[in-house]
Motif scaffolding. Structure first.
Motif, mmCIF file in Angstrom:
data_model
loop_
_atom_site.group_PDB
_atom_site.id
_atom_site.type_symbol
_atom_site.label_atom_id
_atom_site.label_comp_id
_atom_site.label_asym_id
_atom_site.label_seq_id
_atom_site.Cartn_x
_atom_site.Cartn_y
_atom_site.Cartn_z
ATOM 1 N N UNK A 187 0.835 -1.199 0.000
ATOM 2 C CA UNK A 187 0.000 0.000 0.000
ATOM 3 C C UNK A 187 0.871 1.251 0.000
ATOM 4 N N UNK A 188 0.608 2.140 -0.942
ATOM 5 C CA UNK A 188 1.339 3.412 -1.039
ATOM 6 C C UNK A 188 0.382 4.595 -1.003
ATOM 7 N N UNK A 189 -0.754 4.415 -0.359
ATOM 8 C CA UNK A 189 -1.723 5.498 -0.238
ATOM 9 C C UNK A 189 -1.089 6.686 0.474
ATOM 10 N N UNK A 190 -1.316 7.864 -0.061
ATOM 11 C CA UNK A 190 -0.747 9.062 0.531
ATOM 12 C C UNK A 190 0.671 9.357 0.095
ATOM 13 N N UNK A 191 1.236 8.514 -0.739
ATOM 14 C CA UNK A 191 2.601 8.714 -1.233
ATOM 15 C C UNK A 191 2.562 9.037 -2.720
ATOM 16 N N UNK A 192 2.040 10.189 -3.053
ATOM 17 C CA UNK A 192 1.972 10.597 -4.446
ATOM 18 C C UNK A 192 0.943 9.802 -5.227
ATOM 19 N N UNK A 193 1.156 9.742 -6.531
ATOM 20 C CA UNK A 193 0.214 9.075 -7.428
ATOM 21 C C UNK A 193 0.980 8.520 -8.618
ATOM 22 N N UNK A 194 0.462 7.411 -9.169
ATOM 23 C CA UNK A 194 1.083 6.854 -10.372
ATOM 24 C C UNK A 194 0.249 7.136 -11.617
ATOM 25 N N UNK A 195 -0.690 8.068 -11.519
ATOM 26 C CA UNK A 195 -1.517 8.380 -12.681
ATOM 27 C C UNK A 195 -0.649 8.924 -13.811
#
Length: 214
Positions: A187-195
Motif C-alpha cells: 500500500x502506497x496510499x498518501x505517497x503521491x500518485x502513479x496516474x
C-alpha cells in the motif's frame, strides 16, 4: 623487553547487499499527445524529468536507467537526467514490452531486482519507490505499489523474472509477466500518485502546462 600485544585481525569488509536498479520507461512516441510527451512542461519541468527526480530521490536504489526511443536525441538534449544512464530501445514502435526488454537487458548482469516506473507519471513519490523495495521478502517475484487497493507503479521485478521478460511482446509491459507470478501488493496510499499523462487535456487538468520544453 616487554611483549607486544598481538595485532587485532583486520575487520572483514561488509558483504555487498543486493543491487536494485530503477528503470524509467520513456521510449514511446506520444502519438495521442501530439508531440514528444517527454518534453511537455509540467510544473516548470519536462514531464519525464519528474519521474527521474523521484528515482534519484529514492534511498533504496543503487542506480537508475531511463529507456528512450522515439525522439531520443531531443529528449537527451532537453531533459535533465539527474544521474540516470540512458539506453536506446531500437524497437520502441513495438510498444512497452520492447522498452522493458531493453531496460532489463541493460542491467541484467549486475542487478538483483529492477524497479519499473513510467516516464509519464509526474506525481510519483520517491517514498513509494522505497516502500516497494523495502517490501522484498525473498518469496514474492514481484512487488507492486497499490493506491486505494488498485495495483499500480512502481513495480519491482526480482531476478527470477528477468528471463521471462525476453518473451514479452506488444504494448502490455509487465502485465502478462505478472499474471503468473507471485505478486505482493504494498500500500502506497498518501505517497503521491502513479496516474499517467496521455493527452494534452490530461496534462492541463492535472495542473501542468502543455508547451514543449525549449
Amino acid at each position: 623487553m616487554s611483549e607486544q600485544p598481538a595485532s587485532s585481525p583486520a575487520t572483514p569488509p561488509l558483504a555487498a547487499g543486493p543491487v536494485v536498479v530503477g528503470l524509467v520507461l520513456a521510449a514511446g512516441a506520444g502519438r495521442r499527445f501530439g508531440w514528444p510527451k517527454q518534453l511537455a512542461l509540467f510544473d516548470g519541468r519536462p514531464l519525464l524529468e519528474h519521474a527521474l527526480l523521484a528515482m534519484a530521490s529514492a534511498r533504496r536504489l543503487d542506480s537508475v536507467v531511463v529507456v528512450l526511443g522515439a525522439h531520443a536525441d531531443a529528449v537527451l538534449a532537453g531533459v535533465e537526467r539527474h544521474g540516470a544512464s540512458a539506453v536506446i530501445c531500437q524497437d520502441w514502435e513495438e510498444g512497452q514490452a520492447a522498452s522493458l526488454r531493453t531496460g532489463v537487458a541493460a542491467v541484467a548482469s549486475r542487478a538483483d531486482a529492477v524497479v519499473v516506473t513510467l516516464g509519464d507519471q509526474p506525481s510519483l513519490d520517491a517514498r513509494a519507490i522505497d516502500r516497494v523495495v523495502e517490501g522484498r521478502d525473498g518469496v514474492s517475484l514481484a512487488i507492486r505499489a497499490s493506491y486505494g487497493r488498485r495495483p499500480g507503479h512502481p513495480v519491482l521485478l526480482e531476478r527470477g523474472l528477468f528471463d521471462r521478460v525476453t518473451s514479452l511482446r506488444g504494448d502490455e509491459g509487465a502485465r502478462g509477466l505478472l499474471a503468473g507470478a507471485a505478486v505482493k501488493l504494498v500500500a502506497c496510499d498518501g505517497l503521491g500518485s502513479d496516474l499517467d499523462i496521455d493527452t494534452v487535456e490530461e496534462l492541463r487538468l492535472s495542473g501542468g502546462g502543455s508547451t514543449p520544453a525549449s
